[in-house]
Design a protein around this motif. Structure first.
Motif, short mmCIF file in Angstrom:
data_model
loop_
_atom_site.label_atom_id
_atom_site.label_comp_id
_atom_site.label_asym_id
_atom_site.label_seq_id
_atom_site.Cartn_x
_atom_site.Cartn_y
_atom_site.Cartn_z
N ILE A 161 0.82 -1.20 0.00
CA ILE A 161 0.00 0.00 0.00
C ILE A 161 0.86 1.26 0.00
O ILE A 161 0.52 2.26 -0.63
N GLY A 162 2.00 1.24 0.70
CA GLY A 162 2.86 2.41 0.73
C GLY A 162 3.38 2.78 -0.64
O GLY A 162 3.46 3.95 -1.00
N PHE A 180 -3.12 -0.94 8.04
CA PHE A 180 -1.83 -1.05 7.36
C PHE A 180 -0.67 -0.53 8.20
O PHE A 180 0.47 -0.51 7.73
N GLY A 181 -0.95 -0.10 9.44
CA GLY A 181 0.13 0.25 10.34
C GLY A 181 0.53 1.71 10.35
O GLY A 181 1.58 2.06 10.89
N GLU A 232 -15.70 2.29 6.63
CA GLU A 232 -15.27 1.00 6.09
C GLU A 232 -13.91 1.15 5.43
O GLU A 232 -13.61 2.16 4.79
N SER A 233 -13.08 0.14 5.60
CA SER A 233 -11.77 0.16 4.97
C SER A 233 -11.92 0.16 3.44
O SER A 233 -12.70 -0.61 2.89
N VAL A 234 -11.18 1.04 2.81
CA VAL A 234 -11.17 1.09 1.35
C VAL A 234 -10.17 0.10 0.77
O VAL A 234 -10.47 -0.63 -0.18
N TRP A 235 -8.98 0.05 1.36
CA TRP A 235 -7.87 -0.67 0.75
C TRP A 235 -7.68 -2.09 1.26
O TRP A 235 -7.10 -2.92 0.52
N LEU A 236 -8.16 -2.42 2.45
CA LEU A 236 -7.94 -3.77 2.95
C LEU A 236 -8.59 -4.83 2.05
O LEU A 236 -7.95 -5.85 1.75
N ASP A 240 -4.81 -7.65 -2.01
CA ASP A 240 -4.21 -8.60 -2.95
C ASP A 240 -4.05 -7.97 -4.33
O ASP A 240 -3.03 -8.19 -5.01
N GLU A 241 -5.07 -7.21 -4.76
CA GLU A 241 -4.96 -6.54 -6.05
C GLU A 241 -3.84 -5.51 -6.05
O GLU A 241 -3.08 -5.39 -7.02
#
Length: 355
Positions: A161-162, A180-181, A232-236, A240-241
């Motif tokens: 993600i970074g 994602f920390g 709601e989380s967008v990226w979680l 995988d994508e």
């Protein structure tokens, strides 16, 4: 502007509060940064001051970054370029000092946390988001690169993600920041008074590591007692994508996959649009910064970024990007070159040489 106060704790010690306050979403100016550096240095040596709390004035923003308009004026007049150099030097040194500060640094990341604001947030030892938090490093949109140590700490986020955030300027919401920390704790924005009451009641000792553990436990307990209404989380769900799109060490291939995305995820389509509008030179420079950062210490990354930022002040895309985004607001920057495939390796190399 920036304001400081000492909040009395129940055992006679103090918590130092830094309140970022400016009309431009609490953006940092050079005078603000200098004052913060001076204050935290004084607090560092004060045995009665056990921890630092950083927050932004109002409900809209923690900090939206640096005062880019001031940098534009410095770039527009060569005799004032040194002011831009000074801003980057002190902004980066502030983040470096917070990163290794011997006392807990608690960041209340309510609202917009972007650019240099995320730099302060990332450098803090205890990072709190609220339901309104939005984190981003959108520098490619103005011809710069994710800085304030981001070449280092964006890579510490989970998954890829970074890398996606750096190459597109996409955003994290509070749920994503936790997942994602980028943050450790979430509290509702209405709970700030309770946060202060909780911190005041703790048995602070003045021992940095012990107090850091104490603060972590208290913030975890407060987060449990005050559940935050997270979006709601967008990226979680897209992790995988994102990992597949950003895999490998070929920048052109990665950017090609971003631009050619044909799936249903709105966030990835928006990421492609953001990247397409960004400076090709900035995208390449962002990639190269992150690649080199993998073999460097945090301090070495900051030094590398400072050289890069000084060169950006002296090359066209940064000036042009700020003009288009913030001065004329036509959103029609004339990037040079206009395509990533036209960026020359030699030109990128020049950003790593002292100007």
């Amino acid at each position: 502007m920036v304001h400081f106060q000492q909040i009395a704790l129940s055992n006679g010690l103090f918590l130092g509060e830094i309140l970022l306050a400016s009309s431009r979403l609490n953006a940092q100016s050079l005078p603000m940064v200098l004052k913060i550096r001076e204050q935290i240095e004084a607090w560092r040596h004060d045995p009665a001051l056990v921890a630092v709390l950083v927050r932004g004035e109002g409900e809209r923003a923690f900090c939206a970054g640096g005062d880019i308009r001031a940098l534009y004026h410095a770039m527009s007049q060569p005799e004032f370029l040194h002011e831009g150099d000074d801003f980057f030097r002190h902004e980066y040194d502030l983040c470096r000092e917070l990163h290794r500060y011997p006392k807990p640094v608690i960041a209340w990341g309510n609202g917009i946390v972007m650019g240099g604001g995320w730099g302060i947030f990332a450098a803090s030892s205890h990072r709190i988001v609220t339901e309104s938090s939005v984190l981003a490093m959108p520098e490619i949109s103005i011809g710069l690169f994710p800085d304030v140590g981001a070449s280092f700490w964006l890579q510490q986020l989970q998954g890829q993600i970074g890398r996606l955030l750096a190459l597109t300027g996409s955003r994290l919401n509070a749920a994503d920041a936790l997942a994602f920390g980028a943050a450790e704790f979430a509290l509702p924005s209405c709970s700030f008074t309770d946060l202060i009451i909780t911190l005041q009641a703790l048995p602070w000792s003045g021992a940095g590591e012990r107090d850091a553990e104490l603060a972590s436990g208290a913030l975890a307990a407060l987060s449990a007692a005050w559940p935050c209404p997270l979006p709601e989380s967008v990226w979680l769900p897209l992790a995988d994508e994102v990992a597949a799109i950003c895999a490998g060490d070929d920048l052109l291939a990665i950017c090609g996959r971003i631009q050619n995305y044909q799936g249903d995820a709105l966030a990835l389509r928006q990421a492609a649009a953001l990247q397409a509008a960004g400076s090709p030179t900035s995208i390449y420079l962002t990639w190269e910064m992150a690649q080199r950062a993998q073999a460097l210490s945090y301090d070495e990354v900051v030094e590398m970024e400072w050289i890069g930022a000084r060169n950006c002040l002296r090359h066209g895309d940064f000036h042009e990007g700020v003009r288009a985004k913030l001065i004329d607001r036509d959103d029609q920057p004339e990037w040079s070159p206009k395509a990533l495939s036209l960026v020359k390796v030699a030109d990128i190399e020049s950003f790593f040489q002292s100007p």
